[in-house]
Design a protein around this motif. Structure first.
Motif, PDB file in Angstrom:
ATOM      1  N   TYR A   1       0.826  -1.209   0.000  1.00  0.00           N
ATOM      2  CA  TYR A   1       0.000   0.000   0.000  1.00  0.00           C
ATOM      3  C   TYR A   1       0.863   1.264   0.000  1.00  0.00           C
ATOM      4  O   TYR A   1       0.519   2.262  -0.648  1.00  0.00           O
TER       5      TYR A   1
ATOM      6  N   TYR B   1       1.915   1.774  -3.448  1.00  0.00           N
ATOM      7  CA  TYR B   1       0.773   2.193  -4.265  1.00  0.00           C
ATOM      8  C   TYR B   1       0.491   3.685  -4.105  1.00  0.00           C
ATOM      9  O   TYR B   1       0.292   4.408  -5.086  1.00  0.00           O
TER      10      TYR B   1
ATOM     11  N   ASP C   1       0.492   6.318  -6.933  1.00  0.00           N
ATOM     12  CA  ASP C   1      -0.824   6.814  -7.330  1.00  0.00           C
ATOM     13  C   ASP C   1      -0.968   8.315  -7.113  1.00  0.00           C
ATOM     14  O   ASP C   1      -1.656   8.998  -7.884  1.00  0.00           O
TER      15      ASP C   1
ATOM     16  N   SER D   1       1.818   2.085  -8.964  1.00  0.00           N
ATOM     17  CA  SER D   1       0.400   2.344  -8.726  1.00  0.00           C
ATOM     18  C   SER D   1      -0.473   1.209  -9.236  1.00  0.00           C
ATOM     19  O   SER D   1      -1.269   0.625  -8.472  1.00  0.00           O
TER      20      SER D   1
ATOM     21  N   GLY E   1       0.740  -2.246  -7.902  1.00  0.00           N
ATOM     22  CA  GLY E   1       0.476  -2.300  -6.470  1.00  0.00           C
ATOM     23  C   GLY E   1      -0.971  -2.565  -6.143  1.00  0.00           C
ATOM     24  O   GLY E   1      -1.295  -3.107  -5.071  1.00  0.00           O
ATOM     25  N   THR E   2      -1.887  -2.161  -7.031  1.00  0.00           N
ATOM     26  CA  THR E   2      -3.311  -2.405  -6.790  1.00  0.00           C
ATOM     27  C   THR E   2      -3.595  -3.898  -6.646  1.00  0.00           C
ATOM     28  O   THR E   2      -4.244  -4.345  -5.684  1.00  0.00           O
TER      29      THR E   2
ATOM     30  N   ILE F   1      -1.955  -5.436  -3.566  1.00  0.00           N
ATOM     31  CA  ILE F   1      -2.757  -5.205  -2.360  1.00  0.00           C
ATOM     32  C   ILE F   1      -3.881  -6.226  -2.266  1.00  0.00           C
ATOM     33  O   ILE F   1      -4.159  -6.780  -1.190  1.00  0.00           O
TER      34      ILE F   1
ATOM     35  N   THR G   1      -0.737  -9.114 -10.968  1.00  0.00           N
ATOM     36  CA  THR G   1       0.242  -8.048 -10.704  1.00  0.00           C
ATOM     37  C   THR G   1       1.275  -7.994 -11.820  1.00  0.00           C
ATOM     38  O   THR G   1       1.631  -6.903 -12.318  1.00  0.00           O
TER      39      THR G   1
END
Length: 735
Positions: free
Chosen positions: A197, A200, A204, A224, A227-228, A231, A267
């Motif tokens: 996070y 991210y 982001d 970003s 990483g989404t 997560i 990912t």
């Protein structure tokens, strides 16, 4: 002041990205803007193509400000690449551009999201157009500021994010350290989620390219977008493990694990799509994210029955993140709801709060598990100590230097073995019981890490024993070195082995004696019979007859002795000589009283039932031998006390006690050994007590000898009750 003017903007989605300001403002233009409703800002969700552009048309309202202040138009979407602001002037349209990662015009520094500063007079009350290019969500997140207000708001925003980054970084380091030190999988997964996070948000919110430079744009997008899904993956791993799904729903646990690995695969796909500038996967981020959250909610529901406490903690910690995440992703999944700036950005706050709460919960859980583990360890230690105290063997442990670090149990207490002692010094203080020096064996075992065994004889005074036979046995304690083993008091076992050996010796001597007696009896039979037959053929007054009668009488006496010897080896009592044991003992005492020296006081106490039926001759033989030994021990001057008591329920006890010279421990242990005697030559054969032992063994009785030099001796025979006939109880004392 600041004002959100997104709801005041007309909007147009240019899917091809080819429209220009001239195309949309020409009188003959066919381009139609969607009019604003004043309540919801435009929202088109993820960009449909890399070339697509969002057009906004807005009449810039007046805001309260000091005269001469500049106006700042800010689009709070950090993933926007390019923005062009078009303002009408006398020459047509004036364009003001913003490019991601490049310094703001007139400011000299790059901003995280589009910021356009213009004089208030040029825009206030006028219609302006904005062309927006972004690979991410296309929303009219348009704000109007004064220049001073924007600087304050931007500084406060950066400060908040800085605090959040610091907290998350500290949380990550704590969780990573806890995972390494405690080898805790939950901490490891949560630290991975915090790190994902953190990366991210840095990507982001545009911190990477705005601080380092435009060359980091691709890396920022990778952090970003990739990483989404990372997560999502870590959330699934963590939820499955924290809720202990595998313990009560194995199949669901396998599904959650597979889904998490699928997210890890996505990912990698996300990273590849960023590098290839492909937007296909981006359109599915919101449905995948909402599905992940709903799956985690299902895991909570499944664990509610068996792990209710952990489920409640999970809801309290992750409820804010899930609520904020769904609210954020609904703007992409359902664009018709418009763009609410609070709903879009609250996810950063809720997720940070959830991670922080989870960190606290994890710390509390670790402490709780540590306390529970410590309690279990203490309970196990107490349990093992209790086992050690109740066991016949004791347990001990020493370090590589030979220092006792643990000792527990009755044997350790009896010999004085305690923590802090040097084992080699302890062994040096006690008598060596083996052929080799136990201290040398100990040094060799500590040096080579081999097994250790030593037998030592420890002098004691308790219980009338002069020594105890102590055996040390140990094995290497492990990588730390030292020894761990048991210490045993083998005195009783050694005594039992010695008694067994003596019993075997007695059995062998008995067999030999029986054979010899049988052969002698065979020789005596013709001597006695033939002597009598010849004597009957000689006249009564003849001296030859007298001599033959002497031979026959001597043979008869020898036969009686042999019969008694055979009886002691293989008792064959006659049924007509049976009597209650108490009565037989009383008769024997009366017979013995007339045979004893005058200075011997013989007393007899009979309390209880008459006792089991036994052969009276055997009872006489037992008592005669015991009293004879007692008289000899008193040297003809003293008292001998005979006691008989008991009942059918508890059994019977016969004891013979004197105040003679007593026996030492060695003599006491050998008293039952055949032919062992302490009497002067000609005064004893060493067969008295062995004969007694043979008789009472046939009674299924036991014998015990208590004696101290200079005090006296007490011999106790415990006779079990039988089903033989009984007479009325008597209570008599013959003195």
């Amino acid at each position: 002041m600041a004002r959100f003017i997104g709801p005041l903007a007309d909007h147009l989605l240019d899917r091809s990205g080819r429209l220009t300001i001239a195309d949309i403002t020409a009188p003959s233009s066919t381009v139609v803007f969607q009019p604003h409703d004043g309540r919801r800002a435009a929202n088109y969700g993820p960009s449909p193509s890399p070339a697509a552009a969002l057009w906004l048309r807005v009449v810039v309202p007046a805001i309260t400000a000091q005269a001469g202040d500049e106006r700042v138009l800010a689009l709070r979407e950090p993933r926007i690449r390019n923005v062009s602001l078009f303002m009408a002037d006398q020459d047509g349209w004036k364009e003001l551009r913003w490019r991601i990662g490049r310094p703001q015009v007139g400011a000299g520094f790059a901003t995280r999201y589009p910021v356009l500063t213009v004089p208030a007079a040029e825009v206030t009350g006028r219609t302006v157009y904005l062309r927006i290019e972004t690979p991410s969500s296309m929303r009219a997140s348009l704000w109007l500021h004064t220049d001073l207000d924007f600087l304050g708001a931007s500084s406060a925003e950066n400060l908040v994010f800085g605090i959040v980054f610091g907290i998350l970084a500290a949380l990550f380091m704590y969780l990573a350290a806890a995972a390494l030190v405690a080898r805790d999988a939950t901490s490891a997964m949560l630290s991975g989620l915090v790190l994902a996070y953190l990366g991210y948000v840095l990507g982001d919110q545009g911190f990477i390219e705005s601080i380092i430079g435009p060359q980091m744009i691709i890396a920022s997008r990778v952090m970003s977008f990739g990483g989404t899904f990372l997560i999502f993956a870590m959330t699934l791993f963590y939820s499955r493990h924290f809720l202990r799904i595998a313990s009560h729903s194995p199949r669901v646990s396998m599904a959650a694990r597979g889904l998490a690995f699928a997210m890890l695969g996505l990912t990698l796909v996300a990273v590849a799509s960023v590098l290839m500038n492909d937007l296909t996967l981006r359109r599915f981020v919101a449905p995948i994210g909402i599905g992940t959250i709903l799956f985690c909610v299902m895991l909570v529901a499944l664990s509610w029955r068996s792990e209710r406490r952990r489920a409640l903690v999970f809801i309290a910690c992750w409820g804010p993140m899930f609520a904020g995440g769904i609210l954020r992703m609904l703007h992409d999944a359902v664009p018709a709801i418009g763009a609410n700036p609070v709903a879009v950005n609250v996810n950063y706050l809720t997720t940070s709060l959830s991670l922080l709460l989870s960190g606290f919960a994890n710390a509390i859980d670790l402490q709780s598990r540590e306390r529970e583990a410590r309690r279990l360890a203490e309970d196990n230690a107490l349990r093992l100590r209790a086992f050690a105290e109740s066991a016949s063997d004791s347990f001990w442990e020493c370090d590589r230097q030979g220092t006792i670090t643990f000792a527990s149990g009755p044997s350790s207490q009896a010999i004085g073995l305690a923590p802090g002692q040097k084992l080699d010094e302890f062994l040096g203080r006690i008598q060596q019981g083996g052929e080799t020096d136990p201290r040398a064996d100990l040094a060799g075992s500590l040096a080579t890490g081999s097994e250790f065994r030593a037998t030592v004889s420890l002098p004691v005074t308790a219980g009338g024993l002069e020594h105890r036979l102590i055996v040390f046995r140990a094995r290497p304690a492990g990588p730390a070195g030292g020894l761990r083993g048991i210490v045993s008091d083998n005195t009783a076992e050694a005594a039992a082995e010695e008694r067994l050996a003596q019993q075997r010796k007695m059995a062998a001597i008995g067999q030999l004696t029986g054979g010899v007696a049988h052969e002698i009896n065979n020789l005596l039979h013709p001597i006695v019979n033939l002597s009598r037959r010849v004597a009957r053929g000689i006249e009564a007054g003849d001296d030859r007859r007298r001599l033959l009668e002497i031979v026959a009488e001597s043979g008869t006496r020898a036969a009686t002795i042999v019969a008694g010897l055979l009886t002691s080896v293989r008792p064959t009592p006659r049924a007509d000589s049976h009597a209650p044991l108490g009565q037989a003992l009383g008769d024997a005492v009366r017979s013995l009283r007339s045979m004893l020296p005058d200075k011997i006081a013989l007393s007899f106490e009979n309390y209880g039932d008459p006792g089991p039926s036994v052969d009276a001759n055997e009872a006489f033989q037992v008592l005669t031998n015991l009293v004879a030994n007692a008289v000899y021990a008193t040297r003809g001057e003293g008292h001998v006390d005979v006691r008989f008591k008991g009942s059918d329920a508890a059994g019977y006890v016969l004891s013979v006690e004197d105040n003679g010279e007593g026996m030492d421990n060695e003599t006491r242990q050998r008293a039952m050994e055949p032919f062992f005697t302490t009497k002067q030559p000609g005064h004893g054969t060493g067969l008295g007590l062995p004969i007694v032992y043979g008789i009472i063994h046939a009674w299924k009785a036991t014998i015990d000898i208590e004696s101290q030099p200079g005090v006296g001796t007490r011999i106790t025979i415990a006779v079990p009750a039988t089903t033989a006939s009984r007479t009325e109880p008597t209570h008599a004392a013959i003195t």
